[in-house]
Scaffold this motif. Structure first.
Motif, PDB file in Angstrom:
ATOM      1  N   SER A  59      -1.742  -0.046   2.503  1.00 17.36           N
ATOM      2  CA  SER A  59      -1.023   0.235   1.256  1.00 17.36           C
ATOM      3  C   SER A  59      -1.994   0.169   0.085  1.00 17.36           C
ATOM      4  O   SER A  59      -2.742  -0.800  -0.057  1.00 17.36           O
ATOM      5  CB  SER A  59       0.100  -0.792   1.063  1.00 17.36           C
ATOM      6  OG  SER A  59       0.652  -0.688  -0.226  1.00 17.36           O
ATOM      7  N   GLU A  75       2.215   4.339  -5.338  1.00 13.82           N
ATOM      8  CA  GLU A  75       1.781   3.610  -4.161  1.00 13.82           C
ATOM      9  C   GLU A  75       1.719   4.549  -2.979  1.00 13.82           C
ATOM     10  O   GLU A  75       2.603   5.410  -2.806  1.00 13.82           O
ATOM     11  CB  GLU A  75       2.727   2.462  -3.837  1.00 13.82           C
ATOM     12  CG  GLU A  75       2.214   1.571  -2.697  1.00 13.82           C
ATOM     13  CD  GLU A  75       3.279   1.234  -1.674  1.00 13.82           C
ATOM     14  OE1 GLU A  75       4.452   1.608  -1.847  1.00 13.82           O
ATOM     15  OE2 GLU A  75       2.909   0.594  -0.664  1.00 13.82           O
ATOM     16  N   SER A 105      -2.869  -3.887  -0.038  1.00  8.75           N
ATOM     17  CA  SER A 105      -2.114  -5.000   0.533  1.00  8.75           C
ATOM     18  C   SER A 105      -1.742  -4.737   1.975  1.00  8.75           C
ATOM     19  O   SER A 105      -1.635  -3.591   2.423  1.00  8.75           O
ATOM     20  CB  SER A 105      -0.842  -5.237  -0.274  1.00  8.75           C
ATOM     21  OG  SER A 105       0.123  -4.259  -0.006  1.00  8.75           O
ATOM     22  N   GLU A 152       1.570  -5.388   4.279  1.00 10.68           N
ATOM     23  CA  GLU A 152       2.948  -5.302   3.852  1.00 10.68           C
ATOM     24  C   GLU A 152       3.478  -6.632   3.349  1.00 10.68           C
ATOM     25  O   GLU A 152       3.472  -7.634   4.055  1.00 10.68           O
ATOM     26  CB  GLU A 152       3.835  -4.827   5.018  1.00 10.68           C
ATOM     27  CG  GLU A 152       3.768  -3.339   5.256  1.00 10.68           C
ATOM     28  CD  GLU A 152       4.402  -2.531   4.139  1.00 10.68           C
ATOM     29  OE1 GLU A 152       5.612  -2.250   4.219  1.00 10.68           O
ATOM     30  OE2 GLU A 152       3.691  -2.199   3.182  1.00 10.68           O
ATOM     31  N   ARG A 153       3.914  -6.655   2.079  1.00 11.59           N
ATOM     32  CA  ARG A 153       4.636  -7.766   1.472  1.00 11.59           C
ATOM     33  C   ARG A 153       3.862  -9.069   1.449  1.00 11.59           C
ATOM     34  O   ARG A 153       4.446 -10.131   1.309  1.00 11.59           O
ATOM     35  CB  ARG A 153       5.976  -7.981   2.173  1.00 11.59           C
ATOM     36  CG  ARG A 153       6.794  -6.730   2.269  1.00 11.59           C
ATOM     37  CD  ARG A 153       8.175  -7.002   2.802  1.00 11.59           C
ATOM     38  NE  ARG A 153       8.887  -5.750   2.988  1.00 11.59           N
ATOM     39  CZ  ARG A 153       9.163  -5.214   4.154  1.00 11.59           C
ATOM     40  NH1 ARG A 153       8.812  -5.839   5.261  1.00 11.59           N
ATOM     41  NH2 ARG A 153       9.792  -4.070   4.233  1.00 11.59           N
ATOM     42  N   MET A 154       2.552  -9.012   1.604  1.00  7.81           N
ATOM     43  CA  MET A 154       1.785 -10.242   1.655  1.00  7.81           C
ATOM     44  C   MET A 154       0.985 -10.468   0.384  1.00  7.81           C
ATOM     45  O   MET A 154       0.151 -11.337   0.329  1.00  7.81           O
ATOM     46  CB  MET A 154       0.857 -10.228   2.876  1.00  7.81           C
ATOM     47  CG  MET A 154       1.595 -10.245   4.181  1.00  7.81           C
ATOM     48  SD  MET A 154       2.713 -11.670   4.306  1.00  7.81           S
ATOM     49  CE  MET A 154       1.533 -12.995   4.453  1.00  7.81           C
ATOM     50  N   GLY A 155       1.242  -9.705  -0.633  1.00 11.61           N
ATOM     51  CA  GLY A 155       0.477  -9.858  -1.863  1.00 11.61           C
ATOM     52  C   GLY A 155      -0.576  -8.793  -1.981  1.00 11.61           C
ATOM     53  O   GLY A 155      -0.933  -8.142  -1.001  1.00 11.61           O
ATOM     54  N   TYR A 156      -1.062  -8.643  -3.153  1.00 12.81           N
ATOM     55  CA  TYR A 156      -1.948  -7.544  -3.477  1.00 12.81           C
ATOM     56  C   TYR A 156      -3.307  -8.063  -3.888  1.00 12.81           C
ATOM     57  O   TYR A 156      -3.402  -9.042  -4.618  1.00 12.81           O
ATOM     58  CB  TYR A 156      -1.354  -6.730  -4.629  1.00 12.81           C
ATOM     59  CG  TYR A 156       0.039  -6.247  -4.329  1.00 12.81           C
ATOM     60  CD1 TYR A 156       1.133  -7.076  -4.484  1.00 12.81           C
ATOM     61  CD2 TYR A 156       0.254  -4.951  -3.866  1.00 12.81           C
ATOM     62  CE1 TYR A 156       2.401  -6.652  -4.183  1.00 12.81           C
ATOM     63  CE2 TYR A 156       1.529  -4.521  -3.574  1.00 12.81           C
ATOM     64  CZ  TYR A 156       2.598  -5.371  -3.733  1.00 12.81           C
ATOM     65  OH  TYR A 156       3.846  -4.938  -3.428  1.00 12.81           O
ATOM     66  N   THR A 157      -4.347  -7.397  -3.460  1.00 12.54           N
ATOM     67  CA  THR A 157      -5.695  -7.688  -3.914  1.00 12.54           C
ATOM     68  C   THR A 157      -6.143  -6.541  -4.800  1.00 12.54           C
ATOM     69  O   THR A 157      -6.123  -5.382  -4.369  1.00 12.54           O
ATOM     70  CB  THR A 157      -6.656  -7.841  -2.727  1.00 12.54           C
ATOM     71  OG1 THR A 157      -6.184  -8.881  -1.872  1.00 12.54           O
ATOM     72  CG2 THR A 157      -8.050  -8.195  -3.225  1.00 12.54           C
ATOM     73  N   PHE A 158      -6.530  -6.882  -6.006  1.00 10.50           N
ATOM     74  CA  PHE A 158      -6.912  -5.868  -6.978  1.00 10.50           C
ATOM     75  C   PHE A 158      -8.423  -5.670  -7.020  1.00 10.50           C
ATOM     76  O   PHE A 158      -9.194  -6.602  -6.792  1.00 10.50           O
ATOM     77  CB  PHE A 158      -6.436  -6.270  -8.378  1.00 10.50           C
ATOM     78  CG  PHE A 158      -4.976  -6.042  -8.609  1.00 10.50           C
ATOM     79  CD1 PHE A 158      -4.032  -6.930  -8.137  1.00 10.50           C
ATOM     80  CD2 PHE A 158      -4.538  -4.915  -9.295  1.00 10.50           C
ATOM     81  CE1 PHE A 158      -2.670  -6.717  -8.338  1.00 10.50           C
ATOM     82  CE2 PHE A 158      -3.187  -4.689  -9.513  1.00 10.50           C
ATOM     83  CZ  PHE A 158      -2.259  -5.589  -9.028  1.00 10.50           C
ATOM     84  N   GLY A 159      -8.797  -4.465  -7.353  1.00  3.93           N
ATOM     85  CA  GLY A 159     -10.184  -4.166  -7.646  1.00  3.93           C
ATOM     86  C   GLY A 159     -10.511  -4.532  -9.082  1.00  3.93           C
ATOM     87  O   GLY A 159      -9.652  -5.005  -9.829  1.00  3.93           O
TER      88      GLY A 159
END
Lengths: 113, 111
Positions: free
Chosen positions: B31, B48, B94, B96-103
Motif C-alpha cells: 500500500s 492510495e 504500509s 494493511e492497517r498496521m500504520g504508515y511509514t512516511f518518506g
C-alpha cells in the motif's frame, strides 16, 4: 467522514516539564488512531498507534497516549520533555477500509531551556 | 531495512509545467499513499494505491494523478502546475492497517 481536532496549535513547555497534547476525533465507525511527529524539513515519524486492546499505548521516545472512546479522545503525554522534542505533532485517524489517514491541524511544541 | 524513499527531495517548476514525483516503499509493503502538506490546508490525502490499483482518492482536481507499478513503487503526476501546488508531498507505505511509514517528502516550489 472522519475529522480530527487538535485543540492547541502551539504548546510552549520548559525542559524536563510534562506535556500533554490534546486530540479529539469524530467518526461514525470504529477508528484506528495515530500520533506522528515531524521535525523541520523532514517527513512524519510514527510515535505510537492504537489499533485495539489496551487503551494506554506506549510509544517511542517516552511518549504515551490514552484512547478514551466515550470522550472520543486520544491525548498524547510525556512526563519529562527534552529540547530535542521540539517539533510538530500530528494526530490522525483511519477507518478499517481504505487506509486513508485523516490528520488534525498539528500542535507545535517548543521546549524551552 | 530501508525506509520509504522519495525522489527528488526538492523541485522547482514553472507554472503550467508538469511534474512527476517518485516513491519507493518499504520492501513488502503493497500500500502506498500520497499526501500534500501546505501551511494553509495542513496534511491532505491525495490517493492510495494497493497492488497497482487506486483504492481511495481525496478531493483534488484531475490534474493530480498517480500510479503504482508491479514492484509497488509509485509515482504521482501533477499537470498544468499552479502556484498553489507548492507544497511538501509525502508518500507513505504500509502493511494493511498496521500504520504508515512516511518518506522525507518532496518539496515542490512552483514559480
Amino acid at each position: 467522514a472522519q475529522s480530527v481536532t487538535q485543540l492547541d496549535s502551539q504548546v510552549p513547555v520548559f525542559e524536563e516539564a510534562p506535556v500533554e497534547l490534546r486530540c479529539n476525533y469524530s467518526s461514525s465507525v470504529s477508528v484506528y488512531l495515530f500520533w506522528y511527529v515531524q521535525y523541520p524539513n523532514q517527513g512524519l515519524q510514527l510515535l505510537l498507534k492504537y489499533l485495539s486492546g489496551s487503551t494506554l499505548v506506549k510509544g517511542i521516545n517516552g511518549f504515551e497516549a490514552e484512547f478514551n472512546k466515550s470522550q472520543t479522545s486520544f491525548h498524547l503525554r510525556k512526563p519529562s520533555v527534552h529540547i530535542s522534542d521540539t517539533a510538530e505533532y500530528f494526530c490522525a485517524v483511519s477507518v478499517t477500509a481504505g487506509n486513508k489517514l485523516t490528520f488534525g491541524g498539528g500542535t507545535r511544541v517548543l521546549v524551552k531551556p | 531495512k530501508a525506509g520509504v524513499t522519495q525522489t527528488p527531495r526538492y523541485l522547482i517548476k514553472t507554472r503550467g509545467q508538469q511534474v512527476t514525483l517518485s516513491c519507493s516503499p518499504i520492501s513488502g509493503h503493497r500500500s502506498v499513499s500520497w499526501y500534500q502538506q501546505t501551511p494553509g490546508q495542513g496534511l491532505q490525502f491525495l490517493f492510495e494505491y494497493f497492488s497497482e490499483t487506486q483504492r481511495n482518492k481525496g478531493n483534488f482536481p484531475g490534474r493530480f494523478s498517480g500510479r503504482q507499478f508491479s514492484n509497488s513503487r509509485s509515482e504521482m503526476n501533477v499537470s498544468t502546475l499552479e502556484l498553489g501546488d507548492s507544497a511538501l508531498y509525502l508518500c507513505a507505505s504500509s502493511l494493511e492497517r498496521m500504520g504508515y511509514t512516511f518518506g522525507s517528502g518532496t518539496r515542490l516550489t512552483v514559480v
